[in-house]
Design a protein around this motif. Structure first.
Motif: not given
Lengths: 365, 302, 268
Positions: B211-216, B20-23, B202-208
């Motif tokens: 991180l499958v999605l990270q965007d504003s 997971v690479s969160l920002d 901003r939203v980050g989506v974690l699935d199992r």
């Protein structure tokens, strides 16, 4: 630091701490070229040496005897912790420490005060002619001096030195020459500067575990505080007097028959008052004691001895051995007293002694 | 504020968090979405230094965690997996104990700070009651109060509206928005789409664990290039637009082309009555579902 | 941090309930002794119990001897076993750690708090026992030492304080073991029971001749050495060893707790 590195640090710390006692114990002792007979002489002249110390004794003997001898059983069967203040043979104090109390002997000028904390009792008694062994007799100094007192120069040899109570103690081995003894050897380690035995081990024949072991863990030569050996009756305690301190003395004073001057080829030991009915025979570590005892003491003892595994019953009575100590009780009845013979001699010698004493006429009650 | 790179946590054979690479940027209200069990809480715990990563790294306020925890954590307020407090002590006493057990925030200002945060979360009236008499919602507010005690630059909130009634949820939402306006960055983890949609920038989506999605949020919800038209004359419209209609559902048409004004002019000029017309935007739900239903997600057991 | 932990301990109702319970048995014993005037037989029963019949001011020692073998270590195991596991179970541990509190400092503070609890408990028990003993059993101007010498009240007081200190230190080993277990589990009960199992094993091995080589390393080996403070002159040997042994236990088990806890994932 990673997890395993931390655990490594802890493990090393444990190892380091755990290795301190063995490393200290393995410190080599300084040897000396004193000969065995010189060392023996220095032990014999050491009874005036003043010291304070702490000793532990361990007995490996299970004595099959009755309630009258409970103290003896504890003494030879268990671990005792002793503190000693020794100003000289006639001015000393030995305390036996227990977990919740203490029994002490304050000795001065031919009399002793026996202190028992848990009974809150203090008893004054003149030194008896004979008595059972007590804790103070097992102090390495007293025990070593006694066991070596009659040893011949040809019976002793040197052992390697050991570290005892933080001192370099020189080893001395006594192998008794008398064939009748059950004592295989006595190993004594001696403080070279004072001649006081610091550690004593007594081995019976064929034994790998010492029958009696006694060693100082702390030993300081020099006169103890004079007040330490002086008993002042504490408040709330009455000092009582006693004439008879144990069954051995009772047997000596009230026994029904007088013992002969020689028994099983062993000569009566000098120094005892001859009217005593309790006879001590032998020399060095080859010792034999005989006494006629009344039925009230012998009957329970006989029951106990006969029920002991390994007891031998024949026409001389019942024979039991516990390590190097042999016990023989001749037959008797309510009217007729019997003989109790004990010592560090073999079964044959005890049997011979029994056969002899049974010839001695004993009065009927 | 929070940067993680290829953050991974493995429990035995199970990959709980996988690369997971969160920002999280200063000024964000970052919504961290994921179903229960998707690895959200483990990620939050790694960010705060409670759980140590198997691999990858975490930078919190620009400093490497967990090494720099002592320096940066006093500037972070956190609510992790529900509130916790000593039941026999009052809310005030709990806050005072927590505040005195670490650095940041002086002792002299403690009492005033506690009064202020209790006021802020609406617990001023019950601050002296023992916590065991608190309702779940009150405990949740007390947890928030503890997080706010030192006016943190970054708030990490894990399911902050759990156990609150709708009125409470709105109060908390307003509180968070107020804090955000004053410059606090908020990292909010939740399984509630609506909550994230209403609050976050901003939203980050974690699935199992991934991180499958990270965007504003804005770019996730930007127009899709199609226009939605509601018209009672849908058959005429269908004919008129000839082939540009991608989908029809009753009176609702989805039309290719991103210029609603031109489309409207075209329809009205031809006498087609238009009831409603506008650019198509996807809901967050659609975005998340699209991202998480990707078939090649065989994560979890390796 | 240490201050905070002390405040936590003092403000906890359980602390005071435990101390109250610790006082119950000695007080009951004092009442029974006063009513029956029957001391234990020599060699049986706790130390000093026969002596208090003559002098009630020795009752603090008898009270300590009563709680020392079981009640006090149980209390210590419960409190120390709860110290980290209890926080984990309530969830407050994660908030402490993100406060942030250094994990090493937390461990040390917890151990200090446990020891402060022991000291408090022992002092309260001794004080209550002094009052109970003097009221119910009467007092004497001078007392007899274990060795049969005379002790002035001042000497008794000083030695009682030393005994309190020694007994407190004697609990360090149990506390450190329970603290280690407390970092390994989230269940305070499991940690306390684990530490107790260790103690029971230690007490059992002490009675076994075959375990003689192990005995100097057992945590309960020198507990009764506080009696040595009332011999005359004071017999320091076992007391010094007892303190040294407890220090080793603290170093080893606190070290293990540190190694375990500082790299542990906090998932509670």
């Amino acid at each position: 630091m990673k997890g395993w590195q931390r655990w490594l640090v802890v493990a090393l710390g444990v190892l380091l701490l755990g290795s301190i006692p063995p490393v200290l114990a393995a410190l080599p002792a300084t040897e000396s070229d004193v000969t065995a007979s010189e060392l023996l002489a220095s032990v014999r002249s050491s009874d005036e040496v003043a010291f304070t110390g702490y000793a532990e004794t361990v007995g490996g003997l299970v004595l099959p005897v009755t309630q009258d001898f409970t103290d003896l059983v504890d003494l030879f069967g268990e671990r005792s912790r002793l503190r000693a203040w020794w100003a000289g043979p006639d001015d000393w104090r030995v305390d036996e420490l227990t977990a919740t109390g203490e029994t002490g002997v304050f000795h001065r000028s031919g009399a002793s005060v026996l202190w028992n904390y848990e009974d809150s009792s203090a008893t004054l008694a003149a030194d008896p002619v004979v008595r059972l062994p007590r804790a103070a007799d097992l102090l390495p100094s007293a025990l070593g001096q006694r066991l070596l007192s009659e040893a011949g120069a040809e019976e002793v040899s040197r052992l390697p030195a050991e570290r005892i109570a933080g001192r370099d103690a020189l080893g001395l081995r006594l192998v008794p020459s008398d064939e009748r003894t059950t004592i295989d050897r006595v190993d004594v380690w001696v403080d070279p500067s004072t001649g006081v035995p610091l550690k004593v081990e007594v081995y019976g024949a064929d034994a790998t575990v010492a029958a009696v072991r006694s060693r100082f863990l702390e030993f300081t030569p020099g006169a103890p505080d004079p007040e330490a050996t002086w008993f002042v009756t504490p408040p709330g305690v009455d000092l009582s007097f006693t004439e008879v301190i144990d069954v051995a003395e009772a047997a000596n004073q009230f026994a029904p028959a007088v013992t002969p001057d020689e028994l099983a080829g062993l000569a009566r030991r000098s120094g005892l008052v001859s009217i005593g009915s309790l006879g001590q025979y032998g020399r060095g570590v080859t010792l034999l004691t005989a006494a006629a005892v009344w039925d009230d003491l012998s009957r329970p003892l006989r029951d106990q001895l006969e029920g002991t595994p390994g007891a031998v019953i024949d026409e001389n009575g019942v024979y039991v051995s516990a390590g190097p100590i042999g016990l023989l009780l001749t037959p008797g009845s309510r009217e007729r007293s019997s003989w109790l013979i004990a010592g560090t001699v073999d079964a044959a010698t005890l049997a011979a002694a029994a056969a002899e004493v049974r010839q001695i006429p004993v009065p009927d009650r | 504020m929070i940067t993680t790179t290829q953050l991974t946590k493995r429990y035995g054979g199970i990959l709980a968090v996988d690369g997971v690479s969160l920002d999280v940027q200063p000024g964000d209200i970052y919504g961290f979405l994921g179903a229960n069990g998707s690895g959200k809480t483990t990620t939050v715990r790694m960010v705060l230094g409670l759980v140590l990563a198997t691999s990858g790294s975490v930078d919190l306020l620009g400093r490497r965690m967990p090494r720099a925890g002592r320096a940066v954590l006093p500037r972070v307020g956190a609510l992790v997996e529900g509130p916790a407090a000593y039941g026999h002590l009052s809310g005030r006493a709990n806050l005072a104990l927590l505040d005195s057990s670490g650095t940041g925030g002086t002792r002299r200002s403690r009492s005033t700070r506690i009064d202020a945060v209790l006021e802020q979360v609406g617990l001023a009236a019950v601050g002296r009651r023992p916590v065991k008499a608190y309702s779940l919602g009150m405990r949740q507010r007390l947890g928030l109060a503890a997080a706010l005690l030192r006016q943190p630059e970054l708030l990490v909130l894990d399911e902050p509206t759990n156990g609150l009634d709708p009125q409470g949820i709105r109060e908390i939402r307003e509180l968070i928005q107020g804090l955000h306006r004053r410059g606090t960055t908020v990292f909010l983890s939740s399984h509630l789409l609506a909550e994230v949609e209403q609050l976050c920038t901003r939203v980050g989506v974690l699935d199992r664990g991934r991180l499958v999605l990270q965007d504003s949020l804005a770019s996730l919800q930007r127009p899709t290039g199609r226009t939605v038209v509601h018209t009672p004359d849908h058959e005429r419209a269908h004919v008129l637009l000839d082939g540009r209609v991608e989908h029809r559902e009753g009176e609702r048409l989805i039309v290719r082309g991103a210029d609603p004004a031109a489309l409207n002019a075209l329809l009205v000029a031809d006498g087609v009555r238009v009831r409603e017309l506008g650019p198509e935007r996807r809901t967050l739900e659609q975005v998340v579902l699209a991202a998480t239903e990707h078939p090649d997600h065989q994560v979890g057991v390796s | 941090m240490i201050r905070t932990e002390l405040v936590k301990t003092l403000r906890r109702p359980r602390t005071w309930v435990t101390i109250l319970l610790l006082n119950a048995l000695p007080t009951l014993v004092a009442v029974l002794l006063a009513l029956t005037d029957l001391g234990p037989r020599p060699g049986s029963g706790p130390a000093f119990l026969s002596a208090v019949l003559a002098d009630g001011t020795l009752f603090p020692l008898a009270a300590l001897a009563i709680i020392l073998p079981l009640f006090l270590p149980v209390a210590v195991a419960v409190v120390a076993g709860d110290s980290v596991a209890g926080e984990a179970q309530q969830g407050t541990l994660r908030y402490l750690l993100v406060r942030p509190v250094s994990r090493t400092r937390l461990l040390v503070a917890k151990l200090v708090a446990v020891i402060a609890f022991v000291l408090l408990a022992v002092v309260v028990v001794a004080a209550v026992a002094y009052v109970v003993g003097s009221v119910l059993l009467g007092d004497q101007a001078l007392a007899a030492s274990v060795s049969g010498t005379v002790l002035t009240p001042a000497q008794v007081a000083v030695r009682t304080l030393l005994a309190i200190g020694y007994i407190t230190l004697s609990m360090l080993g149990v506390a450190a073991i329970a603290l280690l277990l407390s970092t390994m589990t989230d269940s305070p009960l499991a940690a306390a029971l684990g530490a107790l199992a260790f103690l029971i094993a230690s007490s059992l091995l002490l009675t076994l001749d075959a375990a003689q080589t192990l005995q100097p390393y057992l945590p309960t080996r020198y507990w009764l050495a506080f009696v040595d403070l009332f011999r005359d002159p004071i017999f320091w040997r076992d007391i010094v060893r007892g303190i040294g042994l407890q220090a080793v236990y603290v170093v080893v088990f606190l070290g293990a707790a540190w190694a375990n806890f500082t790299t542990k994932d906090i998932t509670s």
